[in-house]
Write a protein that holds these residues in place. Sequence first.
Motif, PDB file in Angstrom:
ATOM      1  N   GLY A   1      30.537  39.409  37.144  1.00  0.00           N
ATOM      2  CA  GLY A   1      30.076  38.367  38.226  1.00  0.00           C
ATOM      3  C   GLY A   1      29.313  38.743  39.417  1.00  0.00           C
TER       4      GLY A   1
ATOM      5  N   PHE B   1      33.818  36.856  42.209  1.00  0.00           N
ATOM      6  CA  PHE B   1      34.240  38.002  41.343  1.00  0.00           C
ATOM      7  C   PHE B   1      35.868  38.546  41.626  1.00  0.00           C
TER       8      PHE B   1
ATOM      9  N   LYS C   1      38.138  36.035  40.385  1.00  0.00           N
ATOM     10  CA  LYS C   1      38.296  36.485  38.871  1.00  0.00           C
ATOM     11  C   LYS C   1      39.057  37.411  38.335  1.00  0.00           C
TER      12      LYS C   1
ATOM     13  N   GLN D   1      25.542  42.814  40.778  1.00  0.00           N
ATOM     14  CA  GLN D   1      26.591  42.348  39.970  1.00  0.00           C
ATOM     15  C   GLN D   1      27.679  43.436  39.955  1.00  0.00           C
TER      16      GLN D   1
END
Length: 69
Positions: free
Chosen positions: A9, A15, A18, A45
């Motif tokens: 993510g 992120f 998650k 990322q």
Amino acid sequence: MKLYRFLTGPDDASFCHKVTAALNKGWHIYGSPTYAFNSVTGIMQCGQAVVKDVDGVDYIPGTTKLSDH
């Protein structure tokens, strides 16, 4: 069965949420996180591998939905 997932993510709070959600479902961090620049989107990322042992269930490729565990 042992399950493996690679979570990815953008480098933001989503992120972290998650990964936190996976940890709270019994997944465990596997290895070091990754961090890379996506030249298409211009966004950094993040990635993190997680693993989980699930007893009494067989792994069936194409059928086992990792996010259900």
